[in-house]
Design an enzyme around this catalytic site. Sequence first.
Site, PDB file in Angstrom:
ATOM      1  N   GLY A  76     -48.358  27.495   1.993  1.00  0.00           N
ATOM      2  CA  GLY A  76     -49.377  27.582   0.940  1.00  0.00           C
ATOM      3  C   GLY A  76     -50.478  28.570   1.278  1.00  0.00           C
ATOM      4  N   THR A 138     -49.151  14.947  15.535  1.00  0.00           N
ATOM      5  CA  THR A 138     -47.855  15.617  15.691  1.00  0.00           C
ATOM      6  C   THR A 138     -46.899  14.697  16.441  1.00  0.00           C
ATOM      7  OG1 THR A 138     -46.624  17.372  16.808  1.00  0.00           O
ATOM      8  CG2 THR A 138     -48.777  16.896  17.716  1.00  0.00           C
ATOM      9  N   ASP A 140     -44.726  15.865  18.241  1.00  0.00           N
ATOM     10  CA  ASP A 140     -44.380  16.612  19.458  1.00  0.00           C
ATOM     11  C   ASP A 140     -45.257  16.233  20.651  1.00  0.00           C
ATOM     12  OD1 ASP A 140     -42.647  17.937  17.742  1.00  0.00           O
ATOM     13  OD2 ASP A 140     -43.984  19.643  17.459  1.00  0.00           O
ATOM     14  N   GLU A 235     -34.968  20.589  21.299  1.00  0.00           N
ATOM     15  CA  GLU A 235     -34.591  21.766  20.493  1.00  0.00           C
ATOM     16  C   GLU A 235     -35.036  23.077  21.143  1.00  0.00           C
ATOM     17  OE1 GLU A 235     -36.401  21.253  16.634  1.00  0.00           O
ATOM     18  OE2 GLU A 235     -38.442  21.223  17.446  1.00  0.00           O
ATOM     19  N   ARG A 276     -19.238  15.786  21.788  1.00  0.00           N
ATOM     20  CA  ARG A 276     -19.732  15.870  20.412  1.00  0.00           C
ATOM     21  C   ARG A 276     -21.244  16.058  20.422  1.00  0.00           C
ATOM     22  NH1 ARG A 276     -15.005  15.948  19.891  1.00  0.00           N
ATOM     23  NH2 ARG A 276     -13.665  14.698  18.516  1.00  0.00           N
ATOM     24  N   LEU A 283     -34.902  12.409  11.032  1.00  0.00           N
ATOM     25  CA  LEU A 283     -34.930  10.947  11.223  1.00  0.00           C
ATOM     26  C   LEU A 283     -36.030  10.585  12.225  1.00  0.00           C
ATOM     27  CD1 LEU A 283     -31.108  10.192  11.397  1.00  0.00           C
ATOM     28  CD2 LEU A 283     -32.689   9.612   9.550  1.00  0.00           C
TER      29      LEU A 283
HETATM   30  O1  F6P Z   1     -43.925  19.952  14.804  1.00  0.00           O
HETATM   31  C1  F6P Z   1     -43.207  18.869  14.312  1.00  0.00           C
HETATM   32  C2  F6P Z   1     -41.778  19.231  14.027  1.00  0.00           C
HETATM   33  O2  F6P Z   1     -41.112  18.075  13.593  1.00  0.00           O
HETATM   34  C3  F6P Z   1     -41.057  19.916  15.175  1.00  0.00           C
HETATM   35  O3  F6P Z   1     -40.671  19.008  16.180  1.00  0.00           O
HETATM   36  C4  F6P Z   1     -39.926  20.593  14.434  1.00  0.00           C
HETATM   37  O4  F6P Z   1     -39.454  21.726  15.116  1.00  0.00           O
HETATM   38  C5  F6P Z   1     -40.574  21.008  13.154  1.00  0.00           C
HETATM   39  O5  F6P Z   1     -41.711  20.184  12.966  1.00  0.00           O
HETATM   40  C6  F6P Z   1     -39.683  20.906  11.942  1.00  0.00           C
HETATM   41  O6  F6P Z   1     -40.393  21.380  10.852  1.00  0.00           O
HETATM   42  P1  F6P Z   1     -39.840  21.317   9.356  1.00  0.00           P
HETATM   43  O7  F6P Z   1     -40.078  19.923   8.847  1.00  0.00           O
HETATM   44  O8  F6P Z   1     -40.650  22.347   8.655  1.00  0.00           O
HETATM   45  O9  F6P Z   1     -38.369  21.626   9.415  1.00  0.00           O
END
Ligand code: F6P
Length: 358
Positions: A76, A138, A140, A235, A276, A283
Amino acid sequence: MRPRVGVLTSGGDCPGLNAVLRGVVLAAEKLGWEVLGFKDGFEGLLPPGQYLVLDRTRTDGIMPLGGTIIGTTNRGHFIAKVGEGKRAVVAAEVIAEAREVLERLLVRALIIVGGDGSMTTALQLQEAGINCIGVPKTIDNDLEATAMTFGFDSAVAAVADALDRLHTTATSHKRVMVLEVMGRHAGWIALHGGIAGGADAILIPEIPFDYDKLAAFIKQRDAAGSLSSLVVAAEGATPKDGQQVLHQTPAGEYRFGGIGDVVARELAARTGKETRCCVLGHLQRGGAPTTLDRILGTRFGVKAVQLVNEGHFGSMVSYQNYQVQHVPIAAAVNRLRLVQPSSQMVQTARDVEISFGD
Ligand code: F6P
């Protein structure tokens, strides 16, 4: 008319946002104030101003709900962060429009619930004369200025639950399972979720891993009679001499995602075992907050109102030494907290035979 405060939720959602909103409303009503909840992050501040009047009736029963009842966005007109460490400037006319809307609505202060990017925007609004209080958020858990953010514990619980489920299917088939989890540049979700869910290996960005060492570890487990191996890959996990797996969206943004698949393929090739990958994805962000996140969210919401009442504008709520305190927003932005490879938590993981692939 009662004094008015505004509140908005910005950036990616996380469990506990509604607990913050409820905390803000109840603490504000106790002071005789009215709360306007601006919709869809900062976008609700654009003329004519999109908001809900939040009162105890509207916030009754929202504590267990995931997401945010006033909506959020990480895009935005107010995006002040265009990548790690890169600050963009929100257009002066956009800020001026927001200020006029807040003045017209007689909103004396704005509580901004968001992550690092949203705090960067909050700082610019504060510098432009809008009274702002930040509330960090967050999953994270990677903000240096606060020892913990709400949402993290719920994400960790989702990882542990996923590992419990993967364990039974992996054991039945004698497979290796790789679970890819969120966290961006930080390995907190992987580390805590991995320990809680009994992972055998955890790959995090802060400790570059080696495919051969990881494969050798899995073969060793096999030789010792283990029926399965669970690998958690953050990730942002990075192989030694390799790169993080990122992909570019059509809008030019870089997103994490895909390391789990790569790890699964490499392990299958190196161990000869059926492997796998499961990507836990959003989630981790949805659903009911844990009790810890409900309590932390409530405490953060109440503290934000106290800070407005005391006139500590330009501050962000911060959790330190079991107390909810505050720090200047300016000192909080752009400072990531990463896992220290020599920390007690990492050592504890190693002591329960978790491999970091290093
Ligand atoms: O920062 C929080 C987070 O969930 C990260 O762990 C992840 O990489 C990102 O946001 C995913 O963002 P979006 O919801 O825009 O895909």
